[in-house]
Scaffold this motif. Structure first.
Motif, mmCIF file in Angstrom:
data_model
loop_
_atom_site.group_PDB
_atom_site.id
_atom_site.type_symbol
_atom_site.label_atom_id
_atom_site.label_comp_id
_atom_site.label_asym_id
_atom_site.label_seq_id
_atom_site.Cartn_x
_atom_site.Cartn_y
_atom_site.Cartn_z
ATOM 1 N N LEU A 137 0.604 -1.284 -0.291
ATOM 2 C CA LEU A 137 -0.314 -0.567 0.072
ATOM 3 C C LEU A 137 0.772 1.213 -0.550
ATOM 4 C CD1 LEU A 137 -1.440 -1.791 2.675
ATOM 5 C CD2 LEU A 137 -3.373 -0.844 0.767
ATOM 6 N N ALA A 138 0.627 2.111 -1.261
ATOM 7 C CA ALA A 138 1.628 3.072 -1.384
ATOM 8 C C ALA A 138 0.837 4.615 -0.620
ATOM 9 C CB ALA A 138 1.283 3.398 -2.473
ATOM 10 N N TYR A 139 1.931 5.707 -0.399
ATOM 11 C CA TYR A 139 1.254 6.532 0.759
ATOM 12 C C TYR A 139 0.317 7.803 -1.191
ATOM 13 C CZ TYR A 139 1.421 11.660 1.706
ATOM 14 O OH TYR A 139 0.734 12.750 1.760
ATOM 15 N N ASN A 140 1.021 7.827 -2.521
ATOM 16 C CA ASN A 140 0.805 8.285 -3.491
ATOM 17 C C ASN A 140 1.207 7.632 -4.225
ATOM 18 O OD1 ASN A 140 3.064 8.762 -3.837
ATOM 19 N ND2 ASN A 140 2.490 10.928 -3.332
ATOM 20 N N ASP A 141 0.889 7.492 -5.302
ATOM 21 C CA ASP A 141 0.380 6.964 -6.928
ATOM 22 C C ASP A 141 2.671 7.382 -7.607
ATOM 23 O OD1 ASP A 141 -1.797 6.617 -6.876
ATOM 24 O OD2 ASP A 141 -2.530 7.655 -9.176
ATOM 25 N N LEU A 142 2.945 7.906 -7.251
ATOM 26 C CA LEU A 142 4.260 7.925 -7.293
ATOM 27 C C LEU A 142 4.821 7.269 -6.802
ATOM 28 C CD1 LEU A 142 5.147 11.840 -7.684
ATOM 29 C CD2 LEU A 142 3.783 9.921 -9.232
ATOM 30 N N MET A 143 4.300 7.500 -5.294
ATOM 31 C CA MET A 143 5.420 6.021 -4.913
ATOM 32 C C MET A 143 4.950 4.683 -4.828
ATOM 33 S SD MET A 143 5.709 7.379 -0.611
ATOM 34 C CE MET A 143 7.498 6.841 -0.288
ATOM 35 N N ALA A 144 4.070 4.594 -5.788
ATOM 36 C CA ALA A 144 3.270 2.968 -5.898
ATOM 37 C C ALA A 144 4.506 2.315 -7.323
ATOM 38 C CB ALA A 144 2.374 3.443 -6.342
ATOM 39 N N ILE A 145 4.468 4.097 -8.419
ATOM 40 C CA ILE A 145 4.980 3.606 -9.685
ATOM 41 C C ILE A 145 6.398 3.117 -9.363
ATOM 42 C CG2 ILE A 145 5.775 3.871 -11.534
ATOM 43 C CD1 ILE A 145 2.897 5.545 -11.270
ATOM 44 N N GLY A 146 7.057 4.093 -8.689
ATOM 45 C CA GLY A 146 8.836 4.442 -7.621
ATOM 46 C C GLY A 146 8.904 2.871 -7.637
ATOM 47 N N ALA A 147 7.299 1.615 -6.786
ATOM 48 C CA ALA A 147 7.579 0.384 -5.652
ATOM 49 C C ALA A 147 7.827 -0.795 -6.985
ATOM 50 C CB ALA A 147 6.322 0.200 -5.139
ATOM 51 N N ILE A 148 6.992 -0.543 -8.281
ATOM 52 C CA ILE A 148 7.172 -1.110 -9.448
ATOM 53 C C ILE A 148 8.408 -1.681 -9.613
ATOM 54 C CG2 ILE A 148 5.553 -1.844 -11.047
ATOM 55 C CD1 ILE A 148 2.651 -0.099 -10.253
ATOM 56 N N HIS A 149 8.519 -0.308 -10.235
ATOM 57 C CA HIS A 149 9.683 -0.571 -10.875
ATOM 58 C C HIS A 149 11.125 -0.965 -9.512
ATOM 59 C CE1 HIS A 149 9.021 3.776 -12.897
ATOM 60 N NE2 HIS A 149 8.328 2.856 -13.403
ATOM 61 N N ALA A 150 10.912 -0.720 -8.421
ATOM 62 C CA ALA A 150 12.328 -1.427 -7.580
ATOM 63 C C ALA A 150 11.505 -3.133 -7.836
ATOM 64 C CB ALA A 150 12.022 -1.098 -6.489
ATOM 65 N N VAL A 158 4.143 -7.740 -10.699
ATOM 66 C CA VAL A 158 3.527 -7.381 -10.998
ATOM 67 C C VAL A 158 2.321 -7.254 -11.537
ATOM 68 C CG1 VAL A 158 1.991 -4.896 -10.265
ATOM 69 C CG2 VAL A 158 4.570 -5.751 -8.820
ATOM 70 N N PRO A 159 1.147 -7.554 -10.809
ATOM 71 C CA PRO A 159 0.607 -8.117 -9.757
ATOM 72 C C PRO A 159 0.872 -9.628 -9.608
ATOM 73 C CG PRO A 159 -1.223 -8.456 -11.002
ATOM 74 C CD PRO A 159 0.117 -7.800 -12.048
ATOM 75 N N GLU A 160 1.617 -10.753 -10.300
ATOM 76 C CA GLU A 160 1.338 -11.826 -10.220
ATOM 77 C C GLU A 160 1.981 -12.451 -9.428
ATOM 78 O OE1 GLU A 160 1.213 -11.213 -14.631
ATOM 79 O OE2 GLU A 160 2.782 -10.412 -12.729
ATOM 80 N N ASP A 161 3.184 -11.780 -8.401
ATOM 81 C CA ASP A 161 4.069 -11.730 -7.140
ATOM 82 C C ASP A 161 3.853 -10.607 -5.896
ATOM 83 O OD1 ASP A 161 5.340 -14.005 -8.708
ATOM 84 O OD2 ASP A 161 7.090 -13.057 -9.219
ATOM 85 N N VAL A 162 3.683 -10.021 -6.251
ATOM 86 C CA VAL A 162 3.624 -9.045 -5.381
ATOM 87 C C VAL A 162 1.908 -8.303 -6.426
ATOM 88 C CG1 VAL A 162 3.928 -6.758 -4.212
ATOM 89 C CG2 VAL A 162 5.645 -9.183 -4.473
ATOM 90 N N SER A 163 1.123 -7.541 -5.779
ATOM 91 C CA SER A 163 0.343 -6.881 -6.507
ATOM 92 C C SER A 163 0.922 -5.120 -5.570
ATOM 93 C CB SER A 163 -0.873 -6.742 -5.829
ATOM 94 O OG SER A 163 -1.759 -8.212 -5.853
ATOM 95 N N VAL A 164 0.054 -4.279 -5.985
ATOM 96 C CA VAL A 164 0.404 -2.757 -5.730
ATOM 97 C C VAL A 164 -0.319 -1.722 -5.417
ATOM 98 C CG1 VAL A 164 1.788 -0.439 -5.538
ATOM 99 C CG2 VAL A 164 3.013 -3.182 -5.938
ATOM 100 N N ILE A 165 -1.208 -1.028 -4.788
ATOM 101 C CA ILE A 165 -1.847 -0.201 -4.871
ATOM 102 C C ILE A 165 -1.755 1.114 -4.379
ATOM 103 C CG2 ILE A 165 -3.033 -0.950 -2.154
ATOM 104 C CD1 ILE A 165 -5.736 -0.491 -3.335
ATOM 105 N N GLY A 166 -1.912 2.185 -4.949
ATOM 106 C CA GLY A 166 -1.530 3.801 -4.461
ATOM 107 C C GLY A 166 -2.687 4.908 -4.099
ATOM 108 N N PHE A 167 -2.488 5.902 -4.040
ATOM 109 C CA PHE A 167 -3.513 6.610 -3.854
ATOM 110 C C PHE A 167 -3.187 8.204 -5.115
ATOM 111 C CE2 PHE A 167 -5.888 9.218 -0.512
ATOM 112 C CZ PHE A 167 -6.452 8.938 0.199
#
Length: 229
Positions: A137-150, A158-167
């Motif tokens: 769960l990311a604080y905002n969309d920008l952090m979520a996209i950075g998380a996907i890159h990492a 993503v999402p097969e191994d880890v799911s990510v949700i932004g804000f």
């Protein structure tokens, strides 16, 4: 109190986004400016002039969405900036988990700057210390996209191994791959509502009732969350 240029120019309707100002100072301003409306902050004494988002309930909804899809191991990447929104959203995550007899471990929370670089660094830190998670769960969309890159850089899909949700539901949430599931922040609706409220208050400084003006975000389903069940 220092001179207020807008007040000095006889502005009767003003929208003010003031995260850090002292509450008593803001209350004092409402006594001087008939149509002053406070954006994204709740002050009980002037509740009728506050237009704000329920971050706690919004984070609960995001967490419940993941729980309903079978996720039990969560990580939260949040903003290092000390304002009210990050703490409120973490509280919402904790409350949603508590209602299902679950807890959010301290080592599952990572703070960083609220941008793509910060999201990437936060996930790198989580991976480095071996924190188990199937959803972020990311604080905002920008952090979520950075998380996907990492995650992709670490060979994690993503999402097969880890799911990510932004804000926020920024435009980039629709442009990234996978397209980002996120909580839509109704900023335009809030701004329009606040403008109408300020004009109304400016024409009649005494509200008819002590209404509060609370908004909720809504979840936008895209492609960055997978079900485990």
């Amino acid at each position: 109190m220092r001179s207020n240029p807008l007040r000095d120019q006889n502005c009767d309707a003003i929208l003010l986004h003031s995260e850090y100002s002292d509450e008593s100072a803001l209350i004092g301003l409402t006594e001087q400016i008939p149509g002053l409306v406070i954006i994204n902050r709740f002050i009980p004494k002037i509740a009728d002039r506050c237009v704000w988002l329920d971050n706690v309930t919004s984070a609960q909804e995001a967490t419940n969405y993941l729980l309903d899809r079978g996720h039990q191991d969560f990580a939260v990447i949040t903003s290092i900036y000390q304002n009210r929104d990050p703490a409120s959203r973490i509280l919402g995550v904790r409350q949603a988990l508590l209602l299902r007899d679950m807890k959010l471990p301290l080592d599952a929370i990572e703070e960083s700057t609220a941008n793509m670089e910060g999201g990437e660094a936060a996930v790198q830190a989580l991976l480095a210390r071996g924190t188990p998670f199937t959803a972020i769960l990311a604080y905002n969309d920008l952090m979520a996209i950075g998380a996907i890159h990492a995650l992709f850089a670490a060979g994690i899909r993503v999402p097969e191994d880890v799911s990510v949700i932004g804000f926020d539901d920024l435009s980039i949430a629709r442009a990234c791959r996978p397209r980002l599931t996120t909580m839509h922040y109704p900023i335009e609706e809030m701004a329009n509502y606040a403008t109408d409220l300020a004009i109304k208050l400016a024409s009649n400084a005494t509200p008819e009732s002590r209404n509060t003006h609370l908004f909720l975000s809504n979840l936008v389903e895209r492609d960055s969350v997978a079900a485990l069940v």
